[in-house]
Motif scaffolding. Structure first.
Motif, PDB file in Angstrom:
ATOM      1  N   SER A 181       4.105  -2.396  -6.426  1.00 23.75           N
ATOM      2  CA  SER A 181       3.586  -2.900  -5.151  1.00 23.75           C
ATOM      3  C   SER A 181       3.787  -4.403  -5.029  1.00 23.75           C
ATOM      4  CB  SER A 181       2.098  -2.561  -5.022  1.00 23.75           C
ATOM      5  OG  SER A 181       1.896  -1.167  -5.050  1.00 23.75           O
ATOM      6  N   GLY A 201       0.765   4.016  -2.985  1.00 25.92           N
ATOM      7  CA  GLY A 201       0.496   5.437  -2.753  1.00 25.92           C
ATOM      8  C   GLY A 201       1.626   6.323  -3.254  1.00 25.92           C
ATOM      9  N   LEU A 243       1.414   6.549  -7.124  1.00 27.60           N
ATOM     10  CA  LEU A 243       0.319   7.410  -7.576  1.00 27.60           C
ATOM     11  C   LEU A 243       0.609   8.870  -7.264  1.00 27.60           C
ATOM     12  CD1 LEU A 243      -2.933   5.412  -6.696  1.00 27.60           C
ATOM     13  CD2 LEU A 243      -1.745   5.588  -8.887  1.00 27.60           C
ATOM     14  N   ALA A 244       1.186   9.138  -6.083  1.00 27.39           N
ATOM     15  CA  ALA A 244       1.526  10.517  -5.728  1.00 27.39           C
ATOM     16  C   ALA A 244       2.574  11.091  -6.668  1.00 27.39           C
ATOM     17  CB  ALA A 244       2.033  10.575  -4.287  1.00 27.39           C
ATOM     18  N   LEU A 286       0.827  -1.201   0.000  1.00 35.12           N
ATOM     19  CA  LEU A 286       0.000   0.000   0.000  1.00 35.12           C
ATOM     20  C   LEU A 286       0.865   1.257   0.000  1.00 35.12           C
ATOM     21  CD1 LEU A 286      -2.878  -0.961   2.471  1.00 35.12           C
ATOM     22  CD2 LEU A 286      -2.998  -0.753  -0.017  1.00 35.12           C
ATOM     23  N   LEU A 340      -7.742   8.159  -9.787  1.00 33.29           N
ATOM     24  CA  LEU A 340      -6.502   7.702  -9.171  1.00 33.29           C
ATOM     25  C   LEU A 340      -5.267   8.247  -9.870  1.00 33.29           C
ATOM     26  CD1 LEU A 340      -7.388   3.941  -8.502  1.00 33.29           C
ATOM     27  CD2 LEU A 340      -7.181   5.758  -6.803  1.00 33.29           C
TER      28      LEU A 340
END
Length: 589
Positions: free
Chosen positions: A340, A324, A327-328, A320, A406
């Motif tokens: 991941s 994150g 995506l950030a 996770l 997303l």
């Protein structure tokens, strides 16, 4: 077993049992590496029967790590490493901090002191080199942009591990452990010395190694001895890896990786990679055997909740966090899920850190056993993690609104201005300009067919733009990126990207702008082909099948041509196969 045959026994026993257990796992529909791990458990000290030498097994595993990282380095140039430096450095750093915090929090809940919790968390934050690379290779992702991010992430983790291994003895007493001799000058001097050594090694490899190693391989190749060339390749890989560890204090894996990168500068890099491949496969199997030997199955019965907590931190918490971070950093959902899954395991460096922590009194034996258990389960479940991410990527891809929410587009200033494409009519759009897309582009150019390429690899984009190739930068799965290619006026769109979900999204965007556009999509497996055909994306071409058909056609033609009768003394009536070899200068020999 006599000591003088211990090495032979562990290689023979490990490979034989790995084969048997691997076949059994494959017959049950499980990844073969599960069988390799069970083979290690079977010959480990915690089960009855033959017990192999654990120390020797760990050394054989290190050879596997060296050869595997050397092979990766051969296909990984400095430009590839620099292209992913931002996300690799940021992502690895944040993920290590996050995993360390989760491990320390769980350890505190168990009643461990802060120092033990920090060491425990750091051990869980480091991914296995062998598992990550094998997973990427098995899925054809190692050479992709996502694969390069994962490898770059791995290199940063390796550098952090080297730093931790050097600093931990100096920090042992403040963290509650036992004292060890540290370099004079304290923590600052130790850190400065470590960074200087790593920097010195990198400088030596790029200044000296990049010239000497290719020169050496070329000279050996001229001797026309395959044995000497193979020996030279292994000498470079193992010699640089061990020398880097002894002289500069870096890990074997990092040394081997940079050795491969300097070999990348030689025209013989592909031959060097092919020569080292069989040994890579054999010793990577012994790596899994060595991991299995460390596992005590009884810990699952003694501390099932603790083992579950470790597995959740490794496979859920780390995943996770990496998701994150990706995506950030404005990467795609597919790329985020790939990274991941790649990092959802722990391995060889975790064991080294755990052993050092135990010797310094910072980590209890219980913690070391839990780390090994977490490694076993996370490695065994890693293929399932990749399967789950593939399903999740498909699920997200079927929901454009969720995907758009997303994935945040990169800021305008980060995207280079597109070429002038306003005058294009009846052209072809080529999405992905790698080996396949590049060949298509060259063919279109020779035929005088106008086209525009769309490429999301920044290094490839810059190279194409410098060559004058009409190219747009970005993910063609976004309408804002594909729109400047004018799909509404194009006749054909060719999608060479290996991701079937992205391919479907690209075709749908193009058809919304131009319902009559013809789509040709590349795929790798029967499952992907069935998925794309079910979504009616157009003509779906599976590369391996087309390659097999072409090879079969050429083989049949040569077989039929070589059947002509030979007439002695008449070169024009010689068998067709001989004439083909003569006319091709021996290339068909």
């Amino acid at each position: 077993m006599p000591h003088d045959t211990a090495l032979i026994a562990i290689i023979a026993g490990g490979l034989v049992l790995s084969f048997l257990f691997g076949v059994g796992a494959a017959r049950l529909g499980l990844p073969p590496l599960v069988g390799y791990l069970l083979a290690g458990v079977a010959i480990g000290p915690h089960t009855q029967g033959f017990v192999a030498d654990t120390a020797l097994a760990q050394q054989l595993a290190e050879i596997g790590v060296i050869l595997l990282m050397f092979g990766v380095g051969i296909h990984f140039s400095a430009a590839d490493l620099l292209a992913v430096r931002r996300i690799a450095v940021t992502g690895a750093s944040v993920q290590i901090v996050l995993a360390t915090a989760l491990g320390a929090a769980v350890a505190h809940w168990w009643g461990w002191p802060l120092g033990s919790g920090l060491v425990f968390g750091i051990c869980l934050s480091v991914a296995s080199t062998v598992v990550l690379l094998r997973a990427l290779e098995d899925r054809g992702l190692l050479g992709s942009f996502d694969g390069r991010i994962a490898v770059g992430w791995l290199v940063v983790e390796d550098l952090v591990t080297v730093l931790v291994l050097v600093l931990l003895p100096a920090l042992a007493v403040p963290l509650g452990g036992t004292a060890r001799t540290a370099p004079d000058g304290g923590l600052a001097a130790t850190m400065a010395l470590t960074l200087a050594k790593v920097g010195g090694f990198v400088a030596v490899m790029f200044v000296v190694g990049r010239r000497v190693v290719p020169w050496l391989l070329e000279r050996v190749a001229r001797m026309a001895s395959r044995e000497l060339f193979t020996l030279a390749v292994l000498a470079v890989a193992l010699g640089i890896a061990v020398g880097a560890s002894v002289l500069f204090g870096v890990s074997f894996a990092l040394g081997a990786f940079f050795a491969g990168m300097v070999v990348n500068g030689s025209d013989l890099s592909h031959e060097a990679a092919a020569d080292s491949l069989p040994l890579q496969d054999a010793f990577s199997v012994l790596f899994f055997v060595a991991v299995g030997m460390l596992f005590d199955p009884a810990i699952v019965l003694r501390q099932p909740l603790e083992v579950l907590a470790v597995v959740l931190i490794v496979m859920v918490g780390k995943s996770l966090g990496a998701f994150g971070i990706m995506l950030a950093s404005r990467h795609t959902v597919r790329a985020a899920l790939t990274i991941s899954a790649s990092l959802a395991q722990v391995g060889e460096f975790s064991f080294i850190l755990a052993s050092l922590g135990v010797s310094l009194g910072l980590l209890p034996r219980e913690g070391q056993s839990l780390i090994v258990a977490g490694a076993i389960f996370s490695i065994a479940l890693n293929p399932l993690a990749f399967a789950a991410t593939a399903r999740l990527a498909r699920w997200v891809g079927d929901r454009p609104r969720l995907s758009a929410a997303l994935e945040r587009p990169r800021p305008a200033f980060d995207v280079p201005p597109p070429p002038a494409t306003s005058g294009l009519h009846g052209h072809v759009i080529v999405v992905g300009y790698g080996r396949v897309g590049g060949t298509i582009g060259e063919t279109l150019t020779e035929a005088g067919v106008p086209f525009v390429a769309v490429e999301q690899d920044r290094v490839t984009f810059e190279r194409l733009r410098a060559r004058g190739v009409p190219v747009l930068y970005g993910n063609a799965g976004r309408a804002s990126v594909l729109q400047p290619a004018h799909p509404e006026r194009a006749r054909l769109i060719v999608v060479t990207a290996p991701d079937p979900f992205q391919a479907r999204a690209i075709v749908e965007i193009a058809r919304q702008a131009n319902p009559g556009i013809v789509a040709v999509v590349r795929t790798h497996t029967d499952e992907e082909q069935a998925y794309l055909e079910a979504k009616a994306v157009g003509i779906v071409v599976m590369g391996e099948r087309e390659l097999a058909r072409a090879m079969a056609r050429h083989a049949l033609e040569l077989w039929q041509a070589s059947g002509a009768a030979a007439v002695p003394g008449d070169p024009d009536r010689a068998p067709a196969g001989a004439r083909l070899r003569r006319e091709s200068g021996g290339r068909l020999a």
